[in-house]
Every structure is written in structure tokens, then in C-alpha cells.
Design an enzyme around this catalytic site. Structure first.
Site, mmCIF file in Angstrom:
data_model
loop_
_atom_site.group_PDB
_atom_site.id
_atom_site.type_symbol
_atom_site.label_atom_id
_atom_site.label_comp_id
_atom_site.label_asym_id
_atom_site.label_seq_id
_atom_site.Cartn_x
_atom_site.Cartn_y
_atom_site.Cartn_z
ATOM 1 N N LYS A 116 0.852 -1.195 0.000
ATOM 2 C CA LYS A 116 0.000 0.000 0.000
ATOM 3 C C LYS A 116 0.882 1.237 0.000
ATOM 4 O O LYS A 116 2.073 1.198 0.327
ATOM 5 C CB LYS A 116 -0.944 0.018 1.205
ATOM 6 C CG LYS A 116 -0.276 0.035 2.587
ATOM 7 C CD LYS A 116 0.191 1.388 3.076
ATOM 8 C CE LYS A 116 0.839 1.302 4.452
ATOM 9 N NZ LYS A 116 1.610 2.508 4.821
ATOM 10 N N ALA A 131 9.872 0.059 4.893
ATOM 11 C CA ALA A 131 9.815 0.988 3.766
ATOM 12 C C ALA A 131 8.511 1.766 3.693
ATOM 13 O O ALA A 131 8.288 2.514 2.747
ATOM 14 C CB ALA A 131 10.038 0.221 2.456
ATOM 15 N N GLY A 148 3.681 -1.333 4.198
ATOM 16 C CA GLY A 148 2.733 -2.228 4.860
ATOM 17 C C GLY A 148 2.920 -3.696 4.562
ATOM 18 O O GLY A 148 1.957 -4.467 4.663
ATOM 19 N N SER A 206 1.866 -6.155 7.422
ATOM 20 C CA SER A 206 0.416 -6.115 7.626
ATOM 21 C C SER A 206 -0.315 -6.815 6.488
ATOM 22 O O SER A 206 -1.295 -7.530 6.706
ATOM 23 C CB SER A 206 -0.060 -4.667 7.736
ATOM 24 O OG SER A 206 0.503 -4.034 8.861
ATOM 25 N N ASP A 224 -3.201 -1.217 10.059
ATOM 26 C CA ASP A 224 -3.118 -1.352 8.592
ATOM 27 C C ASP A 224 -3.717 -2.658 8.074
ATOM 28 O O ASP A 224 -4.078 -2.745 6.897
ATOM 29 C CB ASP A 224 -1.685 -1.243 8.047
ATOM 30 C CG ASP A 224 -1.023 0.084 8.328
ATOM 31 O OD1 ASP A 224 -1.707 0.988 8.844
ATOM 32 O OD2 ASP A 224 0.176 0.223 8.042
#
Length: 255
Positions: free
Chosen positions: A6, A98, A101, A104, A137
Site C-alpha cells: 500500500k 519501507a 505495509g 500487515s 493497517d
């Protein structure tokens, strides 16, 4: 199963909850070109682990392990039977630390994979309720939305009909630690009410409009603390790149 990355188009911090976790308002978009892959594979005969993750990434005590333990409270027998014969193979492609996500998304895909494989018949809200116990997330990735306004600690998701331009990505070889960046934000001067007022404007605008009309520091409250902690990020801040999450991934509109 693909676990997509994302990006945060805007990220405004608006307060703290009762646990002292940061409250946020953000636009999440799904990146369909950047993904990890999860699959169940036959277990090696010499494996002694109850739940084994085979990966090109160090997986001890990661969020998938926590999801397995959480599911085991209700579905211990089913999981033991499945993983007596299968291992989970995780192929990591999403850059780590980074702001994309990856962890998650992997967790969300694991929950979906187990729900489907064992026919647990958990609905989306039940899966989201589980995910809240695991981390922020995750709920967005469970939703399957391509674009959404996300709030609170990441568990409130509203699908957004968006206009998303092509984005050109840069992935600096810098591991930005999320907690450290948030802690650096807390040491600065901020106005939660002002941040919330800005977020209410941003939520109504398309991704294209946001990136055309607002500066990188305005859209993401974590860019300045990220650049303070990691000096190599300052050049991206000065060159009008936009930051995803707490970094280090940055992007521009591909004109």
C-alpha cells in the site's frame, strides 16, 4: 495468494487513544505491482515445527506467527491438522521497513488464506476484529479496497472512489524504523486540531488532486521527523518526493 503493498497519499496524526497509540487520518491506495506471495506447500518429512514458515525472509516472532497463535485459541485442532501436513511458503518482494505495509499485508493474506482453506466462514468484520488485536493497517488489506480513507488506529476504513495517477517509485536502501519515526514526531511541535482540520479537507479530494495541490510535508506528518532521523532522506524531502508511511519509500507523479 498475493499480498499487495500500500501507499499513503496523505497521513495526518490527530491525537492519541487511551493506550497512547497515535490516531491518524490517511488515504491508503493498493499497489498492485508490488506484492509478496503466500502459499501452502507440502511439509518436509523431517520438519519438527508445529507451524513452519519457509521464506527468503527471517520470520521468527513475526506478525504471521502472532496471527497463527491468535487463531489457535479458537481453531487449534483444525490448524494443527493442517500444519501437520503443510508449511506456509512466504516469498518476500515488498521492501522491508519501507512504509509499504508488507508485514500487515502478509498477515491479512494469511488470515484470508486460512479462512478459505479451513472453511472457517469468518466474515469481513470478524476478520477485522481479529486484525485489531494484531496491528494497524491489516484491516485495509482485508477489505480489498483499491483506495480508502483510513482513520483511528487503522481499523476504520471507508472506500473512496479515486482518481489515481501513475506513480514513479524510488526505494532507498534505508530501513526506517516506524516507532523511531513516530517518537521523533512526538519530540517536535505539532497541532493535532490543525492536522485534523487539514485531514477533513484531504479526505474529500482525489489522490490526483492531493498530489497536484499540496506539498510533501503538508501531506505526510512523518516526512520531517523521518528526514531528521535519517539524513539521507533529506534530499527526497527537498526534491519534492512524497513519502509513504514512515518511510523510506518515496514517489512522484509519473508525468
Amino acid at each position: 495468494m498475493k499480498a499487495y503493498a500500500k501507499a499513503n497519499i496523505f497521513l495526518k496524526l490527530t491525537g492519541f487513544d487511551s493506550r497512547k497509540y497515535h490516531l491518524l487520518e490517511s488515504r491508503f491506495i493498493l499497489l498492485k505491482d508490488v506484492f509478496d506471495e503466500l502459499e501452502l506447500v507440502d511439509k518436509e518429512s523431517d520438519s519438527k515445527k508445529e507451524f513452519e514458515i519457509i521464506s527468503n525472509f527471517k520470520c521468527e516472532n513475526n506478525i504471521i506467527q502472532k496471527a497463527y497463535l491468535l487463531l489457535s485459541r479458537r481453531y487449534n485442532n483444525e490448524l494443527k491438522e493442517l500444519f501437520s501436513k503443510k508449511s506456509l511458503k512466504l516469498t518476500k518482494n515488498i521492501p522491508v521497513c519501507a512504509g509499504l505495509g508488507g508485514g500487515s499485508s502478509d498477515c491479512a493474506s494469511f488470515l484470508l488464506l486460512i479462512n478459505e482453506t479451513l472453511n472457517l466462514k469468518l466474515n469481513l468484520q470478524e476478520l477485522i476484529n481479529l486484525s485489531i488485536q494484531l496491528g494497524s493497517d491489516i484491516a485495509f488489506f482485508l477489505s480489498g479496497f483499491h483506495s480508502a480513507n483510513v482513520s483511528s488506529c487503522g481499523e476504520i476504513i471507508e472506500e473512496f472512489e479515486d482518481d489515481i495517477p501513475n506513480l514513479k517509485w524510488t526505494f532507498p536502501q534505508i530501513s526506517c524504523q516506524t516507532k523511531a519515526v513516530y517518537d521523533e514526531f512526538d519530540r517536535g511541535i505539532f497541532d493535532f486540531q490543525k492536522n485534523n482540520n487539514q485531514a477533513q479537507i484531504y479526505k474529500k479530494l482525489s489522490t490526483k488532486e492531493l498530489l497536484q495541490n499540496f506539498k510533501n510535508k503538508e501531506l505526510n506528518d512523518l516526512f520531517t521527523p523521518c528526514a531528521t532521523l535519517y539524513p539521507k532522506m533529506k534530499s527526497y524531502l527537498q526534491e519534492d518526493f512524497f513519502l509513504s508511511g514512515s518511510g523510506s519509500s518515496v514517489f512522484k507523479v509519473d508525468r
